[in-house]
Design an enzyme around this catalytic site. Sequence first.
Site, PDB file in Angstrom:
ATOM      1  N   ARG A   1       2.903   5.945  -3.264  1.00  0.00           N
ATOM      2  CA  ARG A   1       4.078   6.743  -3.821  1.00  0.00           C
ATOM      3  C   ARG A   1       4.276   6.458  -5.230  1.00  0.00           C
ATOM      4  O   ARG A   1       4.760   7.557  -6.029  1.00  0.00           O
ATOM      5  CB  ARG A   1       5.085   6.510  -2.846  1.00  0.00           C
ATOM      6  CG  ARG A   1       5.118   6.816  -1.426  1.00  0.00           C
ATOM      7  CD  ARG A   1       5.984   6.135  -0.482  1.00  0.00           C
ATOM      8  NE  ARG A   1       6.284   6.499   0.994  1.00  0.00           N
ATOM      9  CZ  ARG A   1       5.258   6.361   1.840  1.00  0.00           C
ATOM     10  NH1 ARG A   1       4.085   5.502   1.372  1.00  0.00           N
ATOM     11  NH2 ARG A   1       5.590   6.670   2.776  1.00  0.00           N
TER      12      ARG A   1
ATOM     13  N   LYS B   1       0.873  -1.250  -0.071  1.00  0.00           N
ATOM     14  CA  LYS B   1      -0.059  -0.161   0.089  1.00  0.00           C
ATOM     15  C   LYS B   1       0.886   1.366  -0.028  1.00  0.00           C
ATOM     16  O   LYS B   1       0.562   2.050  -0.711  1.00  0.00           O
ATOM     17  CB  LYS B   1      -1.109  -0.232   1.375  1.00  0.00           C
ATOM     18  CG  LYS B   1      -1.952   1.054   1.141  1.00  0.00           C
ATOM     19  CD  LYS B   1      -3.057   0.875   2.022  1.00  0.00           C
ATOM     20  CE  LYS B   1      -3.119   0.698   3.576  1.00  0.00           C
ATOM     21  NZ  LYS B   1      -2.937   1.801   4.430  1.00  0.00           N
TER      22      LYS B   1
ATOM     23  N   GLY C   1      -5.038   7.648   5.295  1.00  0.00           N
ATOM     24  CA  GLY C   1      -4.184   8.562   6.072  1.00  0.00           C
ATOM     25  C   GLY C   1      -3.028   8.984   5.384  1.00  0.00           C
ATOM     26  O   GLY C   1      -2.766  10.160   5.238  1.00  0.00           O
TER      27      GLY C   1
ATOM     28  N   ASP D   1       2.001  -1.270  11.806  1.00  0.00           N
ATOM     29  CA  ASP D   1       0.922  -1.722  11.259  1.00  0.00           C
ATOM     30  C   ASP D   1       0.538  -3.029  11.783  1.00  0.00           C
ATOM     31  O   ASP D   1      -0.758  -3.620  11.276  1.00  0.00           O
ATOM     32  CB  ASP D   1       0.817  -1.390   9.700  1.00  0.00           C
ATOM     33  CG  ASP D   1       0.691   0.092   9.313  1.00  0.00           C
ATOM     34  OD1 ASP D   1       0.332   0.657  10.189  1.00  0.00           O
ATOM     35  OD2 ASP D   1       1.077   0.274   8.287  1.00  0.00           O
TER      36      ASP D   1
HETATM   37  C1  S3P Z   1       2.625   4.845   6.213  1.00  0.00           C
HETATM   38  C2  S3P Z   1       3.179   4.954   7.558  1.00  0.00           C
HETATM   39  C3  S3P Z   1       2.808   4.718   8.809  1.00  0.00           C
HETATM   40  C4  S3P Z   1       1.586   3.592   8.760  1.00  0.00           C
HETATM   41  C5  S3P Z   1       0.843   3.718   7.477  1.00  0.00           C
HETATM   42  C6  S3P Z   1       1.504   4.116   5.998  1.00  0.00           C
HETATM   43  C7  S3P Z   1       3.273   5.361   5.103  1.00  0.00           C
HETATM   44  O1  S3P Z   1       2.025   5.701   9.538  1.00  0.00           O
HETATM   45  O2  S3P Z   1       0.882   3.219   9.903  1.00  0.00           O
HETATM   46  O3  S3P Z   1      -0.089   2.518   7.261  1.00  0.00           O
HETATM   47  O4  S3P Z   1       2.944   4.921   3.942  1.00  0.00           O
HETATM   48  O5  S3P Z   1       4.063   6.176   5.203  1.00  0.00           O
HETATM   49  P1  S3P Z   1       2.718   6.774  10.481  1.00  0.00           P
HETATM   50  O6  S3P Z   1       3.855   7.691   9.414  1.00  0.00           O
HETATM   51  O7  S3P Z   1       1.743   7.844  10.913  1.00  0.00           O
HETATM   52  O8  S3P Z   1       3.306   5.749  11.642  1.00  0.00           O
END
Ligand code: S3P
Length: 441
Positions: free
Chosen positions: A32, A27, A100, A321
């Site tokens: 990216r 993912k 997120g 995760d």
């Molecule tokens: C991610 C970073 C992590 C992870 C999220 C994906 C990323 O979050 O928990 O599922 O792709 O950069 P955090 O950077 O908030 O820890």
Amino acid sequence: MSSADNLVFHVRPGGNLTGTLRVPGDKSISHRSIMLGSLAEGTTHISGFLEGEDSLATVWAFRALGVDIKGPVNGEVTIQGVGMHGLKTPEAPLDLGNSGTSMRLLAGLLAGQGLELTLVGDSSLSVRPMRRVTDPLRTMGARVETTAQGTAPLLIHPVDQLQGIDYALPVASAQIKSSLLLAALYAKGTTRVTEPAPTRDHTERMLTGFGYPVDRTGATASLRGGGKLIACDIDIPADISSAAFFLVGASIAPGSDLLLEHVGINPTRDGVINILRLMGADIDILNQRDVGGEPVADLRVRSADLRGIRIPVDQVPLAIDEFPALFIAAACARGETHLTGAEELRVKESDRIQVMADGLVALGVDAQPTADGMVIRGGPIQGGRIDSHGDHRIAMSFAMAALRAQGDILIDDCSNVNTSFPGFVTLAASAGLAIDSETEA
Ligand code: S3P
């Protein structure tokens, strides 16, 4: 299906996991690849793209920003890059759903474009903290607003020019680091981001793959703004975060022997393997190779007697995760497992400390949540009904718990499994998990 419908996983107890399978694409790398491919000069071809709702939210966002993106079809995507300054103002707010990563990385990537934009998300994303990115972006000269609670919607206003900054991350977060590095592409001078502990470095690796120089010295990643990205081909490995459910499931279910193919084992993501091995898991790393700047391997996992451990704090960001799945492993281990230093779990897609503790207790497991972790004493797992709180990783973790349960496990609110793992039910069933899904009105 209306959003009020409840997708329920129904998992019957017992069985084991066998065979050979490939879980969907990573993912983080999928997001990216769309972001950098869109800003590149030339045509980027992607294979192994995750066709989940989160990474599709990033595709839709860049289409709305005027980028021609074909696919995904069978994991293949083709992007006609528009160059560093070719994005257009979208007609409507960019809806990033549950993702997120899309919201935080786009906040940085879009802050210096000179465009007026609004980023929105679903009910879970709309309560997650955003000041962790908007505060440092403002220091760079960005005009990015949150709600009074520091949450989405995010309003991005045009500015003339961002400035490079030196920033020490207050939390070990790849999303904050990446957001600032993407903003830094548009900033005057050099931006240096220092992390308190190593976090996933896919942004740095992929920028390098697109021909953009990124320096890494100790805990500091830095780049100079004003350069350009050159299109390239990207082969995305299978997501170790999705493989994690099967690593745990095969470890806890007697008689399991499973081969997971083409899994990304980047050392900033391999905490789940290290932690499971410390617990006594039997995992072989086979055919290790480099695929487009990311280490990849086939993972063979066989069932093992797990023992409780104190999880080393330095492994926490490397497995951030995977704790929902690891808590299930702990529930099946002899003795106690202690997790500390993981307060970030409280601000993921759900409060993963509380929601996992509640679910484990509902299944008769001795699980005590703490401010920054959990203490779990291994023991029998009863059947029961679990509320996943719409969190994909909670749903899939409790599905695996059924392999060692004494009765059926029903899991509510599972539709978000499609954010990261489309086809989970079919793939897990093909490996031996007795799982069905049904929709309740
Ligand atoms: C991610 C970073 C992590 C992870 C999220 C994906 C990323 O979050 O928990 O599922 O792709 O950069 P955090 O950077 O908030 O820890």
